[in-house]
Scaffold this motif. Structure first.
Motif, short mmCIF file in Angstrom:
data_model
loop_
_atom_site.label_atom_id
_atom_site.label_comp_id
_atom_site.label_asym_id
_atom_site.label_seq_id
_atom_site.Cartn_x
_atom_site.Cartn_y
_atom_site.Cartn_z
N LYS A 229 0.61 4.20 -1.39
CA LYS A 229 -0.06 5.47 -1.17
C LYS A 229 -0.38 5.67 0.30
O LYS A 229 -0.24 6.78 0.85
CB LYS A 229 -1.34 5.55 -2.01
N GLU A 230 -0.81 4.59 0.95
CA GLU A 230 -1.11 4.67 2.38
C GLU A 230 0.18 4.91 3.17
O GLU A 230 0.19 5.66 4.16
CB GLU A 230 -1.77 3.37 2.85
N ARG A 231 1.26 4.29 2.72
CA ARG A 231 2.55 4.49 3.37
C ARG A 231 2.99 5.95 3.28
O ARG A 231 3.47 6.54 4.26
CB ARG A 231 3.58 3.57 2.69
N LEU A 232 2.82 6.55 2.12
CA LEU A 232 3.17 7.96 1.94
C LEU A 232 2.30 8.84 2.84
O LEU A 232 2.79 9.79 3.46
CB LEU A 232 2.98 8.35 0.48
N LYS A 233 1.03 8.50 2.92
CA LYS A 233 0.10 9.28 3.74
C LYS A 233 0.49 9.21 5.22
O LYS A 233 0.43 10.21 5.94
CB LYS A 233 -1.32 8.76 3.53
N HIS B 31 0.85 -1.20 0.00
CA HIS B 31 0.00 0.00 0.00
C HIS B 31 0.88 1.25 0.00
O HIS B 31 0.95 1.99 1.00
CB HIS B 31 -0.93 0.01 1.21
#
Length: 476
Positions: free
Chosen positions: A433-437, A431
């Motif tokens: 994108k979730e990691r970046l978020k 994930h």
């Protein structure tokens, strides 16, 4: 102003979160003169200074617990009946029943004769009575020497020459805490006690697992550390804690609630922010970092087990362990042997490095500890915009999950659960994108609440307050 910082098992010999905190405090308060009174294990393990100490550290004094030995000759001490009762309460009484004011007066009176007392008739009789009361199945001299080995380092520390200071500031309870308590009482100066973790709970966990303490003596050793914590809590002018849960534990362990101030840790947001801007990422690799000392309390073995599972599912994964490998050579060797036994590839022990040179290359950070306070490693990773997978200890959940439905800055897993840690790591990999978020959420949280300027402002005010008052003595 002159401040005596009393450190146990850390600065300036052992790198880590508490030592980094001390270095930051001394460097930033350039107008304050510091004396470092360091309590160390032995010269072999703790003799090399690991930090470039700023010029305002005017003296470094080190007491090596493992290098003191009982003198073959000692003088008889004629004690009053009242003094005998004070000593008996300290050695054999329940922690909550000890008269700490009288105890501190006793230590002040006999400061240069404590070893004579330890080898004298009064101590012998007290131990004999305690031996009978406990109905111990051990040989009496084994029981007696267990108590002597317990109190001998303590009494030697308290016999040391006291450095002059306006404020005495201990960075834990335990030996550092009782030393700060006694010298502040003897010198009638204010005493500031800072707890990064809860020392009593950490020592209790150590003793329960320890093989060097026989089962019959574990409760005695645990009570010994509780006594030392209580005397520090009672004598301290102010006690600081990093977060609410630790404050609650301090109160449960006997610290008066009105003395406690919560002052969270802080980091240089600007320095680590530059790393966040430099991060590019390598799609061919998934770099996982761990900033820690390779010691049992960090539970590096669970991290290695988790990574072995991850490596089977994510071939691109790489694990970089950054931190001191020499503090516990036996444990470090066990960790290397575990890597070899699992035949897991791409695990690198980098040793003591400049973490900032490596964080920009990381995709995820780990913490597998079984005990923590409020880890600077997590705060620094968050400041660098990196997500974390961490165990549910200390304030890790509070740092990563925030409060009131805030966006998470990482994932929390149970202690010593390698499968849960592996699943969390794989989730972060799958994930992006979730990691970046999560990394962005962590960065925001540090900027809002955990800047080094915030904690420095609080300690500046405390030092000024205590330095002006000059009434730290006789507080019990």
């Amino acid at each position: 102003m002159r401040v005596c910082l009393i450190c146990e098992g850390c600065y300036p010999y052992i790198p880590g979160g508490v030592s980094s905190w001390v270095q930051m405090l001394c460097t930033q308060f350039s107008d304050v003169e510091f004396v470092i009174w360091s309590i160390a294990t032995n010269r072999e393990e703790m003799s090399e200074v690991c930090y470039e100490m700023p010029e305002n550290i005017k003296e470094l004094r080190t007491f090596y617990l493992g290098e003191v030995a009982l003198n073959k000759k000692y003088r008889s001490v004629q004690m009053t009946a009242e003094d005998h009762q004070v000593l008996k309460a300290l050695v054999a009484g329940k922690p909550e029943e000890i008269d700490w004011k009288r105890t501190l007066e006793f230590v002040k009176q006999y400061r240069t004769r404590l070893e004579d007392i330890l080898m004298g008739e009064d101590f012998y009789q007290i131990c004999l009575e305690e031996y009978d009361r406990r109905k111990s199945k051990k040989v009496f001299f084994q029981f007696l020497w267990n108590f002597r080995n317990m109190y001998f380092p303590l009494m030697n520390i308290l016999s040391d020459e006291i450095p002059q200071a306006d404020v005495y500031h201990s960075l834990s309870t335990g030996y550092a805490g009782i030393l700060g308590s006694c010298v502040s009482y003897a010198m009638q100066r204010p005493f500031l006690l800072t707890e990064h973790g809860i020392y009593t709970r950490e020592r209790e966990e150590d003793i329960i697992r320890a093989q060097w303490v026989e089962e019959d003596f574990k409760e005695i050793w645990i009570d010994f550390f509780k006594k030392m914590s209580l005397i520090a809590y009672q004598q301290a002018t102010v006690v600081t804690s990093l977060f609410q849960v630790n404050k609650t534990l301090q109160v449960e362990l006997g610290c008066p609630e009105e003395k406690i101030r919560i002052i969270p840790n802080g980091v240089s947001v600007e320095s680590f922010g530059e790393l966040a801007a430099k991060r590019t990422g390598d799609p061919a690799r998934f770099n996982i970092g761990a900033v820690l000392r390779v010691v049992p309390i960090k539970d590096v073995k669970t991290m290695i087990l988790a990574f072995a599972d991850v490596k089977d599912r994510v071939p691109a994964a790489r694990l970089y362990i950054m931190g001191n490998c020499g503090e516990n050579p036996e444990y470090y060797q066990e960790c290397e042997e575990l890597v070899q036994a699992l035949d897991v590839q791409d695990v690198s022990f980098l040793g003591q490095v400049n973490v900032m040179e490596h964080l920009a290359d990381m995709d995820l950070l780990l913490l597998s500890s079984i005990s923590e306070g409020q880890p600077l490693a997590i705060l620094e990773g968050m400041a660098a915009g990196l997500p974390f997978v961490a165990t549910n200890v200390g304030d890790c959940r509070g740092l990563l999950e925030g409060e009131n439905g805030e966006d998470p800055a990482g994932l929390i897993v149970p202690v010593m659960d390698s499968a849960a840690m592996a699943d969390a790591i794989v989730y972060c990999y799958t994930h992006p994108k979730e990691r970046l978020k999560m990394g962005q959420a962590g960065r925001r949280r540090v900027c809002e609440r955990y800047r080094k300027e915030f904690f420095l402002k609080e300690y500046r005010a405390l030092y000024n307050q205590l330095g002006e008052e000059q009434h730290g003595g006789n507080r019990v």
